[in-house]
Design an enzyme around this catalytic site. Sequence first.
Site, PDB file in Angstrom:
ATOM      1  N   ASN A   1     -90.903  40.238   6.707  1.00 28.73           N
ATOM      2  CA  ASN A   1     -91.639  40.857   5.602  1.00 28.73           C
ATOM      3  C   ASN A   1     -92.191  39.840   4.609  1.00 28.73           C
ATOM      4  OD1 ASN A   1     -88.705  40.783   5.548  1.00 28.73           O
ATOM      5  ND2 ASN A   1     -88.833  41.466   3.439  1.00 28.73           N
TER       6      ASN A   1
ATOM      7  N   THR B   1     -83.796  51.410   5.816  1.00 36.55           N
ATOM      8  CA  THR B   1     -82.500  50.890   5.368  1.00 36.55           C
ATOM      9  C   THR B   1     -81.387  51.723   5.995  1.00 36.55           C
ATOM     10  OG1 THR B   1     -83.426  50.087   3.297  1.00 36.55           O
ATOM     11  CG2 THR B   1     -81.064  50.543   3.303  1.00 36.55           C
TER      12      THR B   1
ATOM     13  N   GLN C   1     -92.014  45.986   9.614  1.00 37.76           N
ATOM     14  CA  GLN C   1     -93.280  45.369   9.208  1.00 37.76           C
ATOM     15  C   GLN C   1     -94.272  45.271  10.353  1.00 37.76           C
ATOM     16  OE1 GLN C   1     -94.349  44.723   6.275  1.00 37.76           O
ATOM     17  NE2 GLN C   1     -92.458  44.933   5.091  1.00 37.76           N
TER      18      GLN C   1
ATOM     19  N   THR D   1     -80.749  69.150   6.530  1.00 35.84           N
ATOM     20  CA  THR D   1     -82.060  69.768   6.760  1.00 35.84           C
ATOM     21  C   THR D   1     -83.143  68.700   6.712  1.00 35.84           C
ATOM     22  OG1 THR D   1     -81.234  71.767   5.747  1.00 35.84           O
ATOM     23  CG2 THR D   1     -83.629  71.585   5.956  1.00 35.84           C
TER      24      THR D   1
ATOM     25  N   CYS E   1     -87.930  43.730  -2.374  1.00 37.06           N
ATOM     26  CA  CYS E   1     -86.536  44.104  -2.575  1.00 37.06           C
ATOM     27  C   CYS E   1     -85.818  43.095  -3.442  1.00 37.06           C
ATOM     28  CB  CYS E   1     -85.825  44.209  -1.237  1.00 37.06           C
ATOM     29  SG  CYS E   1     -86.622  45.387  -0.193  1.00 37.06           S
TER      30      CYS E   1
HETATM   31  N1  PLP Z   1     -86.904  46.096   6.857  1.00 35.50           N
HETATM   32  C1  PLP Z   1     -87.971  45.412   6.444  1.00 35.50           C
HETATM   33  C2  PLP Z   1     -88.432  44.238   7.233  1.00 35.50           C
HETATM   34  C3  PLP Z   1     -88.658  45.786   5.289  1.00 35.50           C
HETATM   35  O1  PLP Z   1     -89.717  45.089   4.891  1.00 35.50           O
HETATM   36  C4  PLP Z   1     -88.196  46.905   4.575  1.00 35.50           C
HETATM   37  C5  PLP Z   1     -88.855  47.306   3.305  1.00 35.50           C
HETATM   38  O2  PLP Z   1     -89.289  46.491   2.519  1.00 35.50           O
HETATM   39  C6  PLP Z   1     -87.077  47.591   5.048  1.00 35.50           C
HETATM   40  C7  PLP Z   1     -86.454  47.169   6.180  1.00 35.50           C
HETATM   41  C8  PLP Z   1     -86.527  48.784   4.314  1.00 35.50           C
HETATM   42  O3  PLP Z   1     -87.357  49.883   4.488  1.00 35.50           O
HETATM   43  P1  PLP Z   1     -87.137  51.220   3.624  1.00 35.50           P
HETATM   44  O4  PLP Z   1     -87.886  51.028   2.366  1.00 35.50           O
HETATM   45  O5  PLP Z   1     -87.702  52.318   4.458  1.00 35.50           O
HETATM   46  O6  PLP Z   1     -85.674  51.360   3.417  1.00 35.50           O
END
Ligand code: PLP
Length: 512
Positions: free
Chosen positions: A166, A87, A194, A252, A339
Site C-alpha cells: 500500500n 482487516t 491494493q 445479518t 493507517c
Molecule cells: N491491507 C492493505 C494492504 C490495505 O492497504 C488496507 C487499507 O488501507 C487494509 C488491508 C485494510 O483494509 P480495510 O480498510 O478494509 O480494513
Amino acid sequence: MEIRQLEFLKHLRLFKRHVYLDHNATTRVSGRVRRKMNQVLKHDYGNPSALYELGRRAAEVMAEARQQVADAIHADPGEIYFTGCATESNNAVLRSLSGYFYPGKKKIVSTPIEHPSVLRTLEFLQTRGIAVEYCPVDRQGRVLPDELEGMIDGDTFLICCMLANNEIGTIQDIAAIAGIAKRHGVLVLSDCVQALGKIPIDMHGWGIDYASFSAHKLYGPKGVGALYVRQGSPFAPFMHGGHQENGMRAGTESLHNIAGFGAACRDVGRLLARAERIRALKSRLVRRLREIEPDGAIHSPDADGLPNTLSITFPNVSNAGLLAALDQRGIAVSAGSACSSQDDRPSPTLKAIGLSDRAARETIRVSLGCGTSARDIRYTLKVIRDHVAGRTLLVNMILPAQLDEAILFDQGSYILDVRPQFQRRNFAGLPNSHEMSFVAVEKYLRLLPRDKHILVVCHRGYLSQIAAYYLRSKGFERVSSLRGGVAGWKARQGDLYQKYAGQNVTVLEPVK
Ligand code: PLP
C-alpha cells in the site's frame, strides 16, 4: 476592473481546486456503485434469510454480488465470504489457522512490509505462543523467494505475504511464493487489498489458499470486505451466531454494502483497462519530480509496481510541511500509509526498505486514481516545486479551541474580519476586530499594520484563508487564519462569544 483587483481574483483561483491523490487510502464510490446501493436500500431491503419474496430478492442480491466478486478474482462464488473489512479478513485467517494448527505447528513466515492489520495480529499471536519470522525485502520491497524458502521448516504452517504494498506499490511474485508453499505443504495468505482493480488477479491460477479484499479501495463502499478461502483449505467459523456466510461469519449481512462491492467488482475490467493511462501519468509525474529534485529518491518499482503508486523522498524537506502546503492548495496526498498517519513513528515499510527515520519523515506517497487528470498532475507539480524551492507562503492556522482571551486581547495581534455584510448581521464579530470587504482586500493594504500578527477571520474559515495567503504574498510576515471561522469559534467557545462578541469593532474604510 482595476489591475490590483484582477491580481487578487487571480489569487482566488488557487483555492478552487481539489486534487485527490490518496487513492490507496480510499476511493470515492462510483456512480454505478451508488445507484446499485440506492436500489438495494430503497427496494431490495429484505433480510436474505427470510423466506418471503422480499427475502428471496435480497438473497438474489447476495448471490449476484458473490458471483461478481468471484469473477473479478477468478474464484468460485462458494470460496467467497463477505466480511466487514479487509482487516477483519486478515484477522480471521490468522487467528483461525493459529487455533487450528497450534500447538502441533507454531510458525508463520511473513514480511516486514505487511499492513498493520497483519502485523498487529501477528504481534498478538506471538503473545499466544505463535512464532513469527519476517523475511527481509530488498530496497524496493521485493521478497526474495529463495530467502523465504530458507525460512520454512517443519514447524511452519503459513506464509503470509501481501500481493501489492500500500505504501510503495511493490508487487510480489505470489505465484512463485505459492509454488514454494506447495512444495513444503504450507498454506498461503495474501493480502490483495491494493491489487484488486489495479492489476489482474487470478486466485485459481496462482494457487494461494486465502486472500483478503476491501471494497473501498476500488470505488466501492467502506465497511465491507471479502475473504477468499480456497475450496478444501482448513477454516473455522470466526463469528458465532446465525448461519450466514455458510456458518463462518454470523450476523445479518450488510446487504447494500455487499451489493456495492459486487457492482465495484463488475467494473474491474474497466478499471484494468485504464491502468496504463494511470501508469503513463505517474511516469510523467516521476520525470518532472526528478527535474525538480534530482536527489529525490523514488522507492516504488517502475514498470513492475502498482501503476498508480509513487513513494518519494525529498531530502531536507519535512513531509509534514509538504503535506500542509499541498493541503492548503486543495491537494490530498499521504505520508506513509493512511493507517499510520495518526502515529508519529516512521512507517515499518519504509524502515524495512532501508530508510533512516529522517528519510522516512521526508517521504510522501502519491496514489493516482481513475479520475486523475494531466492537469491535476501539473498543478500538484507546481505546488511541490514551489515548496521545495522554499517559495511556499505558509499561513498559520488557529483552531477555535486555541482562540482564547490571551490571543483576543493581545496588543501584538490585529484581528481582521473579512465576512460579507449579511453574515455580520447574523453573527457579531470578534472583540477588537477590524471589518473590511473581502472583495476589495487590496484597497485596505495600506491600513494594515506590518509589525503585528494579523489574524484573519470569516464565517467558516474559507475566505479568511484566501485573504491570509494574499496578505502573505504582499509581504505581511505573520498572518494566521481562524479555522472554522467565527461560527466555529461560537460553537466551541460559547461562553467567550457571549461575553465578548461585538465589542470594540472598527469598520475600516477602503483607501482609494
Ligand atoms: N491491507 C492493505 C494492504 C490495505 O492497504 C488496507 C487499507 O488501507 C487494509 C488491508 C485494510 O483494509 P480495510 O480498510 O478494509 O480494513
